[in-house]
Design a protein around this motif. Structure first.
Motif, PDB file in Angstrom:
ATOM      1  N   LEU A   1       0.804  -1.222   0.000  1.00 15.71           N
ATOM      2  CA  LEU A   1       0.000   0.000   0.000  1.00 15.71           C
ATOM      3  C   LEU A   1       0.838   1.274   0.000  1.00 15.71           C
ATOM      4  O   LEU A   1       0.416   2.307  -0.521  1.00 15.71           O
ATOM      5  N   GLN A   2       2.012   1.224   0.590  1.00 19.28           N
ATOM      6  CA  GLN A   2       2.820   2.404   0.870  1.00 19.28           C
ATOM      7  C   GLN A   2       3.039   3.343  -0.309  1.00 19.28           C
ATOM      8  O   GLN A   2       2.931   4.562  -0.131  1.00 19.28           O
ATOM      9  N   PRO A   3       3.324   2.877  -1.527  1.00 19.64           N
ATOM     10  CA  PRO A   3       3.611   3.825  -2.605  1.00 19.64           C
ATOM     11  C   PRO A   3       2.498   4.842  -2.886  1.00 19.64           C
ATOM     12  O   PRO A   3       2.771   5.941  -3.344  1.00 19.64           O
ATOM     13  N   LYS A   4       1.258   4.508  -2.572  1.00 15.93           N
ATOM     14  CA  LYS A   4       0.147   5.411  -2.880  1.00 15.93           C
ATOM     15  C   LYS A   4      -0.511   6.017  -1.642  1.00 15.93           C
ATOM     16  O   LYS A   4      -1.557   6.645  -1.737  1.00 15.93           O
TER      17      LYS A   4
ATOM     18  N   GLY B   1      -8.699  -5.168   4.572  1.00 12.65           N
ATOM     19  CA  GLY B   1      -7.675  -5.379   3.547  1.00 12.65           C
ATOM     20  C   GLY B   1      -8.210  -5.092   2.153  1.00 12.65           C
ATOM     21  O   GLY B   1      -7.556  -4.417   1.343  1.00 12.65           O
ATOM     22  N   ILE B   2      -9.398  -5.587   1.866  1.00 13.94           N
ATOM     23  CA  ILE B   2     -10.022  -5.308   0.562  1.00 13.94           C
ATOM     24  C   ILE B   2     -10.224  -3.811   0.403  1.00 13.94           C
ATOM     25  O   ILE B   2      -9.915  -3.241  -0.650  1.00 13.94           O
ATOM     26  N   LEU B   3     -10.735  -3.169   1.454  1.00 10.99           N
ATOM     27  CA  LEU B   3     -10.966  -1.730   1.411  1.00 10.99           C
ATOM     28  C   LEU B   3      -9.664  -0.971   1.120  1.00 10.99           C
ATOM     29  O   LEU B   3      -9.612  -0.100   0.244  1.00 10.99           O
ATOM     30  N   ALA B   4      -8.604  -1.314   1.847  1.00 14.15           N
ATOM     31  CA  ALA B   4      -7.321  -0.627   1.682  1.00 14.15           C
ATOM     32  C   ALA B   4      -6.714  -0.879   0.308  1.00 14.15           C
ATOM     33  O   ALA B   4      -6.233   0.052  -0.350  1.00 14.15           O
ATOM     34  N   PHE B   5      -6.714  -2.131  -0.146  1.00 14.50           N
ATOM     35  CA  PHE B   5      -6.132  -2.435  -1.456  1.00 14.50           C
ATOM     36  C   PHE B   5      -6.933  -1.769  -2.564  1.00 14.50           C
ATOM     37  O   PHE B   5      -6.360  -1.272  -3.535  1.00 14.50           O
TER      38      PHE B   5
ATOM     39  N   LYS C   1      -8.613   1.019  -2.345  1.00 18.08           N
ATOM     40  CA  LYS C   1      -8.414   2.467  -2.279  1.00 18.08           C
ATOM     41  C   LYS C   1      -6.987   2.888  -2.620  1.00 18.08           C
ATOM     42  O   LYS C   1      -6.783   3.875  -3.315  1.00 18.08           O
ATOM     43  N   PHE C   2      -5.983   2.147  -2.130  1.00 20.99           N
ATOM     44  CA  PHE C   2      -4.601   2.594  -2.233  1.00 20.99           C
ATOM     45  C   PHE C   2      -3.710   1.769  -3.159  1.00 20.99           C
ATOM     46  O   PHE C   2      -2.568   2.144  -3.388  1.00 20.99           O
ATOM     47  N   HIS C   3      -4.185   0.647  -3.655  1.00 20.93           N
ATOM     48  CA  HIS C   3      -3.320  -0.196  -4.487  1.00 20.93           C
ATOM     49  C   HIS C   3      -3.851  -0.255  -5.911  1.00 20.93           C
ATOM     50  O   HIS C   3      -3.279   0.326  -6.817  1.00 20.93           O
ATOM     51  N   SER C   4      -4.916  -0.976  -6.096  1.00 22.90           N
ATOM     52  CA  SER C   4      -5.538  -1.068  -7.418  1.00 22.90           C
ATOM     53  C   SER C   4      -7.008  -1.450  -7.234  1.00 22.90           C
ATOM     54  O   SER C   4      -7.359  -2.140  -6.281  1.00 22.90           O
ATOM     55  N   PRO C   5      -7.850  -0.998  -8.145  1.00 23.22           N
ATOM     56  CA  PRO C   5      -9.288  -1.288  -8.013  1.00 23.22           C
ATOM     57  C   PRO C   5      -9.570  -2.789  -8.015  1.00 23.22           C
ATOM     58  O   PRO C   5      -8.938  -3.563  -8.730  1.00 23.22           O
ATOM     59  N   ILE C   6     -10.520  -3.179  -7.183  1.00 23.42           N
ATOM     60  CA  ILE C   6     -10.945  -4.569  -7.086  1.00 23.42           C
ATOM     61  C   ILE C   6     -12.400  -4.620  -7.538  1.00 23.42           C
ATOM     62  O   ILE C   6     -13.235  -3.859  -7.039  1.00 23.42           O
ATOM     63  N   GLU C   7     -12.674  -5.516  -8.469  1.00 22.62           N
ATOM     64  CA  GLU C   7     -14.041  -5.645  -8.972  1.00 22.62           C
ATOM     65  C   GLU C   7     -14.981  -6.052  -7.834  1.00 22.62           C
ATOM     66  O   GLU C   7     -14.666  -6.935  -7.038  1.00 22.62           O
ATOM     67  N   ASN C   8     -16.112  -5.391  -7.764  1.00 23.90           N
ATOM     68  CA  ASN C   8     -17.126  -5.644  -6.732  1.00 23.90           C
ATOM     69  C   ASN C   8     -16.587  -5.467  -5.314  1.00 23.90           C
ATOM     70  O   ASN C   8     -17.036  -6.145  -4.383  1.00 23.90           O
ATOM     71  N   ALA C   9     -15.655  -4.546  -5.152  1.00 22.97           N
ATOM     72  CA  ALA C   9     -15.025  -4.334  -3.842  1.00 22.97           C
ATOM     73  C   ALA C   9     -16.052  -3.942  -2.788  1.00 22.97           C
ATOM     74  O   ALA C   9     -16.007  -4.465  -1.664  1.00 22.97           O
ATOM     75  N   ARG C  10     -16.958  -3.044  -3.102  1.00 26.48           N
ATOM     76  CA  ARG C  10     -17.941  -2.600  -2.098  1.00 26.48           C
ATOM     77  C   ARG C  10     -18.766  -3.766  -1.580  1.00 26.48           C
ATOM     78  O   ARG C  10     -19.023  -3.870  -0.384  1.00 26.48           O
ATOM     79  N   PHE C  11     -19.172  -4.636  -2.491  1.00 23.05           N
ATOM     80  CA  PHE C  11     -19.946  -5.810  -2.094  1.00 23.05           C
ATOM     81  C   PHE C  11     -19.109  -6.730  -1.195  1.00 23.05           C
ATOM     82  O   PHE C  11     -19.566  -7.158  -0.121  1.00 23.05           O
ATOM     83  N   ALA C  12     -17.868  -7.012  -1.596  1.00 26.93           N
ATOM     84  CA  ALA C  12     -16.992  -7.896  -0.817  1.00 26.93           C
ATOM     85  C   ALA C  12     -16.686  -7.296   0.554  1.00 26.93           C
ATOM     86  O   ALA C  12     -16.663  -8.011   1.561  1.00 26.93           O
ATOM     87  N   ILE C  13     -16.482  -5.990   0.587  1.00 29.66           N
ATOM     88  CA  ILE C  13     -16.202  -5.312   1.858  1.00 29.66           C
ATOM     89  C   ILE C  13     -17.394  -5.447   2.795  1.00 29.66           C
ATOM     90  O   ILE C  13     -17.246  -5.808   3.970  1.00 29.66           O
ATOM     91  N   MET C  14     -18.587  -5.157   2.293  1.00 32.47           N
ATOM     92  CA  MET C  14     -19.772  -5.197   3.157  1.00 32.47           C
ATOM     93  C   MET C  14     -20.131  -6.610   3.597  1.00 32.47           C
ATOM     94  O   MET C  14     -20.505  -6.818   4.753  1.00 32.47           O
ATOM     95  N   ILE C  15     -20.006  -7.577   2.703  1.00 35.68           N
ATOM     96  CA  ILE C  15     -20.318  -8.967   3.080  1.00 35.68           C
ATOM     97  C   ILE C  15     -19.347  -9.445   4.160  1.00 35.68           C
ATOM     98  O   ILE C  15     -19.767 -10.000   5.186  1.00 35.68           O
ATOM     99  N   SER C  16     -18.050  -9.224   3.944  1.00 38.46           N
ATOM    100  CA  SER C  16     -17.074  -9.682   4.939  1.00 38.46           C
ATOM    101  C   SER C  16     -17.226  -8.905   6.252  1.00 38.46           C
ATOM    102  O   SER C  16     -17.074  -9.473   7.335  1.00 38.46           O
TER     103      SER C  16
END
Length: 140
Positions: free
Chosen positions: A46-49, A98-102, A104-119
């Motif tokens: 995450l650090q570079p961004k 982890g999904i939220l951070a990656f 936001k700060f690493h690279s977009p994750i498909e369906n991230a909002r859904f995965a974040i809320m479910i987990s």
């Protein structure tokens, strides 16, 4: 969220049933090493961004990994069902954040909002379920 994890750390350190067992983390210090390695790896990714968010991310990462470690440290202090539900929920919190951070700060994750809320929801449910199982076992 930071405050809730601090409360979880506090509550996970409360005594369970009387036990003469040595706490899990004292018996298995290698687990702390694994948690630190995972935290360092996550931070390096995450650090570079992060830019001005470096310090808040470091603090949050330390707190969430401490919360997970304290959940694991409940081994032998509470009944096994409570332990597995709570530690599973703590792990799901790490996954959610982890999904939220990656995302936001690493690279977009498909369906991230859904995965974040479910987990996140499963994490909360699991911790509450585990706490309930501890309370009902102790007769409170």
């Amino acid at each position: 969220f930071l405050l809730s994890h601090l409360f979880y750390i506090y509550s996970f350190n409360q005594p369970g049933h009387p036990s003469h067992d040595i706490p899990f983390l004292k018996k298995h210090p290698w687990f702390i090493f694994l948690v630190i390695v995972a935290g360092v790896y996550m931070f390096q990714q995450l650090q570079p961004k992060l830019h001005e968010m470096v310090l808040p991310v470091i603090v949050y990462l330390i707190v969430i990994l401490a919360m997970f470690s304290m959940a694991i440290n409940r081994w032998g202090k509470v009944n096994k069902d409570s332990f597995f539900w709570v530690s599973g929920g703590a792990f799901l919190f790490v996954v959610s954040d982890g999904i939220l951070a990656f995302n936001k700060f690493h690279s977009p994750i498909e369906n991230a909002r859904f995965a974040i809320m479910i987990s996140y929801m499963l994490a909360q449910y699991s911790i509450v379920r585990g706490a309930y199982l501890q309370i009902t076992e102790n007769g409170h």
